[in-house]
Scaffold this motif. Sequence first.
Motif, short mmCIF file in Angstrom:
data_model
loop_
_atom_site.label_atom_id
_atom_site.label_comp_id
_atom_site.label_asym_id
_atom_site.label_seq_id
_atom_site.Cartn_x
_atom_site.Cartn_y
_atom_site.Cartn_z
N GLY A 49 0.82 -1.19 0.00
CA GLY A 49 0.00 0.00 0.00
C GLY A 49 0.86 1.25 0.00
N HIS A 50 0.21 2.39 0.07
CA HIS A 50 0.92 3.66 0.10
C HIS A 50 0.02 4.72 0.73
CE1 HIS A 50 -1.46 3.84 -3.60
NE2 HIS A 50 -1.39 5.16 -3.51
N PHE A 51 0.61 5.89 0.97
CA PHE A 51 -0.14 7.04 1.46
C PHE A 51 -0.25 8.04 0.32
CE2 PHE A 51 1.61 5.08 5.23
CZ PHE A 51 0.54 5.13 6.12
N THR A 52 -1.44 8.61 0.16
CA THR A 52 -1.68 9.50 -0.98
C THR A 52 -1.56 10.97 -0.64
OG1 THR A 52 -4.07 9.52 -0.56
CG2 THR A 52 -3.22 7.80 -2.04
N ASP A 53 -1.49 11.31 0.66
CA ASP A 53 -1.47 12.71 1.07
C ASP A 53 -0.32 12.93 2.05
OD1 ASP A 53 -1.97 15.34 1.74
OD2 ASP A 53 -4.02 15.00 2.47
N THR A 73 5.42 14.94 6.87
CA THR A 73 4.12 14.78 7.52
C THR A 73 3.20 14.01 6.58
OG1 THR A 73 4.38 16.88 8.70
CG2 THR A 73 2.15 15.97 8.55
N ILE A 74 2.60 12.93 7.09
CA ILE A 74 1.71 12.08 6.32
C ILE A 74 0.32 12.14 6.94
CG2 ILE A 74 1.25 9.71 5.58
CD1 ILE A 74 4.29 9.17 6.03
N GLN A 75 -0.70 12.32 6.11
CA GLN A 75 -2.08 12.27 6.61
C GLN A 75 -2.48 10.80 6.75
OE1 GLN A 75 -3.53 15.15 7.62
NE2 GLN A 75 -1.52 15.98 7.02
N THR A 76 -2.71 10.39 8.00
CA THR A 76 -2.96 8.98 8.30
C THR A 76 -4.13 8.41 7.49
OG1 THR A 76 -2.24 9.48 10.56
CG2 THR A 76 -3.28 7.36 10.19
N SER A 77 -5.19 9.19 7.33
CA SER A 77 -6.38 8.68 6.65
C SER A 77 -6.17 8.45 5.17
CB SER A 77 -7.56 9.64 6.85
OG SER A 77 -7.27 10.90 6.28
N HIS A 89 -10.42 -0.70 7.89
CA HIS A 89 -9.93 -1.36 9.10
C HIS A 89 -8.62 -0.73 9.57
CE1 HIS A 89 -8.83 -5.37 11.29
NE2 HIS A 89 -9.29 -4.45 12.13
N LEU A 90 -7.74 -0.42 8.62
CA LEU A 90 -6.46 0.19 8.99
C LEU A 90 -6.65 1.58 9.60
CD1 LEU A 90 -4.33 -0.88 5.90
CD2 LEU A 90 -4.01 -1.64 8.27
N ARG A 91 -7.68 2.30 9.16
CA ARG A 91 -7.96 3.63 9.73
C ARG A 91 -8.64 3.55 11.10
NH1 ARG A 91 -10.12 4.49 4.23
NH2 ARG A 91 -8.44 5.45 3.00
N ILE A 104 1.04 11.22 10.72
CA ILE A 104 2.27 10.47 11.00
C ILE A 104 3.41 11.43 10.64
CG2 ILE A 104 3.70 8.51 10.32
CD1 ILE A 104 1.04 7.12 9.48
N THR A 105 4.38 11.59 11.54
CA THR A 105 5.44 12.55 11.27
C THR A 105 6.82 11.90 11.39
OG1 THR A 105 5.55 13.32 13.57
CG2 THR A 105 4.03 14.49 12.08
N PHE A 106 7.76 12.48 10.66
CA PHE A 106 9.17 12.09 10.75
C PHE A 106 10.00 13.36 10.78
CE2 PHE A 106 13.33 11.34 8.85
CZ PHE A 106 13.79 10.28 9.59
#
Length: 196
Positions: A49-53, A73-77, A89-91, A104-106
């Motif tokens: 999978g991946h994050f889109t935002d 910074t990643i938008q978790t949703s 389910h992951l959300r 989610i931050t780094f």
Amino acid sequence: MSFFNRKSAEQFDAPTAAVEDISGDYTIDPTHSRIGFSTRHAMVTTVRGHFTDFAGTASIDAANPSASKVELTIQTSSIDTGVADRDGHLRSADFFDADNNKEITFSSTNVERDGDDWVITGDLSIKGETKPVTVTFEPTGSAQDPFGNLRIGFEGGTAINRKDWGLTWNAALETGGVLVSEKVKLEFDVSAIRNA
């Protein structure tokens, strides 16, 4: 007869070099970057999978790598595995609890060079837990795009144990083992534009 011989294929994979010194301040281009992950499912297959935002910046000092800095910074949703029920389910509170943990931050704490590679250590925060992670990035080149932007590219990856960030949900299999692996591989394909 192939239209591409070995030499021409290698030329496409060779890093470009618009500049020798990539020092400067950059903004990640999310439309040409990917933050992905993969993990084993039911002990027999891999789910990707991946994050889109997401958004990020990098300040690079090639002469003094330790002065470099990376923020992400990643938008978790925005998690996307291609299956709506699984993404839901992951959300949920079983995993990321995205309603209450929106980001989610780094933030890097140390940057080093290892030959051509960049080794970036930083604090990864997920679901209220912050732990250090180290990612090795291989530079894929620099290029001047048709719009006058200087772009740089990097590919990197690492593996984490999701339980370290409180992502502990699982289900036992009748045949032994668990439904979702604790080990998660993180994958980064990054294109960044130097700020004007």
